[in-house]
Scaffold this active site. Structure first.
Site, short mmCIF file in Angstrom:
data_model
loop_
_atom_site.label_atom_id
_atom_site.label_comp_id
_atom_site.label_asym_id
_atom_site.label_seq_id
_atom_site.Cartn_x
_atom_site.Cartn_y
_atom_site.Cartn_z
N ARG A 41 38.10 56.47 20.73
CA ARG A 41 38.93 57.21 21.68
C ARG A 41 39.44 58.45 20.92
O ARG A 41 39.55 58.42 19.70
CB ARG A 41 40.12 56.37 22.12
CG ARG A 41 39.74 55.15 22.93
CD ARG A 41 40.99 54.33 23.25
NE ARG A 41 40.65 53.17 24.03
CZ ARG A 41 40.43 51.96 23.53
NH1 ARG A 41 40.51 51.75 22.23
NH2 ARG A 41 40.13 50.96 24.33
N LYS A 66 45.30 50.87 22.64
CA LYS A 66 45.31 50.17 23.92
C LYS A 66 45.20 48.66 23.73
O LYS A 66 44.47 47.98 24.43
CB LYS A 66 44.22 50.70 24.85
CG LYS A 66 44.43 52.15 25.25
CD LYS A 66 43.34 52.64 26.15
CE LYS A 66 43.61 52.20 27.58
NZ LYS A 66 42.65 52.79 28.51
N HIS A 135 35.97 61.18 25.90
CA HIS A 135 35.72 59.78 26.28
C HIS A 135 34.26 59.54 26.66
O HIS A 135 33.78 58.41 26.60
CB HIS A 135 36.67 59.34 27.39
CG HIS A 135 37.00 57.88 27.34
ND1 HIS A 135 37.81 57.33 26.37
CD2 HIS A 135 36.60 56.85 28.13
CE1 HIS A 135 37.91 56.03 26.56
NE2 HIS A 135 37.18 55.71 27.62
N ARG A 138 32.53 57.93 23.80
CA ARG A 138 32.80 56.49 23.70
C ARG A 138 31.88 55.73 24.66
O ARG A 138 31.27 54.74 24.29
CB ARG A 138 34.27 56.21 24.02
CG ARG A 138 34.64 54.72 23.96
CD ARG A 138 36.16 54.57 24.06
NE ARG A 138 36.57 53.20 24.27
CZ ARG A 138 36.68 52.28 23.32
NH1 ARG A 138 36.38 52.58 22.07
NH2 ARG A 138 37.09 51.06 23.61
N HIS A 161 37.38 46.07 22.60
CA HIS A 161 37.94 45.68 23.90
C HIS A 161 38.55 44.28 23.82
O HIS A 161 37.91 43.37 23.30
CB HIS A 161 36.86 45.66 24.98
CG HIS A 161 36.36 46.99 25.38
ND1 HIS A 161 35.10 47.18 25.89
CD2 HIS A 161 36.94 48.22 25.35
CE1 HIS A 161 34.93 48.46 26.16
NE2 HIS A 161 36.03 49.10 25.84
N TYR A 170 28.63 48.58 30.52
CA TYR A 170 27.53 49.07 29.69
C TYR A 170 26.27 48.23 29.85
O TYR A 170 25.17 48.76 29.80
CB TYR A 170 27.95 49.11 28.22
CG TYR A 170 29.19 49.94 28.01
CD1 TYR A 170 29.21 51.29 28.34
CD2 TYR A 170 30.36 49.37 27.52
CE1 TYR A 170 30.35 52.05 28.18
CE2 TYR A 170 31.51 50.13 27.34
CZ TYR A 170 31.49 51.46 27.68
OH TYR A 170 32.63 52.21 27.52
#
Length: 183
Positions: A41, A66, A135, A138, A161, A170
């Site tokens: 990010r 995050k 982004h 990413r 994540h 993805y």
């Protein structure tokens, strides 16, 4: 095309090639490569410190944001060269004695806004027909991992994540995952 949220591998190569000229070419090439290769990010990129890079072992420590998992990734050959090239010229920047890996030409840590502006401009220079933003690199990383056959859990771990629902985008659109099915 305007609504697309990722760049193709060819577009990534064009974007990196667009950094070849200019007074910040070495820094910018290194930033773009690292952003794509590690799925960073923009805030993770700006918060990288010099000591997060271990050239002796070719490892990078990434503090995910995050609420994500922090990870150690191997550095790739092309990226190691870019990092070494950047570290050679980094001392010419103002405030080069600070801990931040990427510096602004005007001194201090490079800002998120500056990175957005740089990537948007490199996208235009590269002739990419979408509005390029950080982004997208990413997302390009996530799709590239899926295209290489990485499973969803590995991509989840690689991108840091916590929730796998953020990762399935993805692999869900990757037709290659069905290639082995023969009914």
């Amino acid at each position: 095309m305007a609504g697309r949220k990722y760049l193709t591998h060819l577009e990534i190569e064009k974007l990196v090639a667009a950094t070849a000229v200019g007074k910040n070419a070495v820094r910018d090439k290194c930033m773009l490569l690292m952003c794509f290769i590690h799925g960073l990010r923009v805030s993770e990129l700006t918060k990288l410190r010099v000591n997060d890079i271990e050239l002796a072992t070719n490892i990078i420590h990434i503090s995910r944001l995050k609420n994500g998992f922090s990870v150690h990734h191997p550095l790739q050959i092309r990226e190691v060269k870019a990092i070494k090239d950047w570290l050679k010229v980094r001392s010419q920047y103002l405030d080069s004695d600070t801990e931040w890996l990427f510096l602004s030409r005007h001194g201090g840590q490079i800002s998120r806004q500056q990175i957005y502006r740089l990537i948007r401009n490199y996208g235009k220079q590269a002739g990419i027909n979408v509005n390029v933003h950080p982004h997208m690199l990413r997302h390009a990383c996530g799709f590239a991992l899926a295209d290489k056959g990485c499973d969803t859990r590995l991509i989840q771990d690689y991108l840091g994540h916590r929730n796998i629902q953020n990762t399935v985008i993805y692999t869900a659109s990757n037709a290659e995952r069905f290639r082995a099915i023969n009914i």
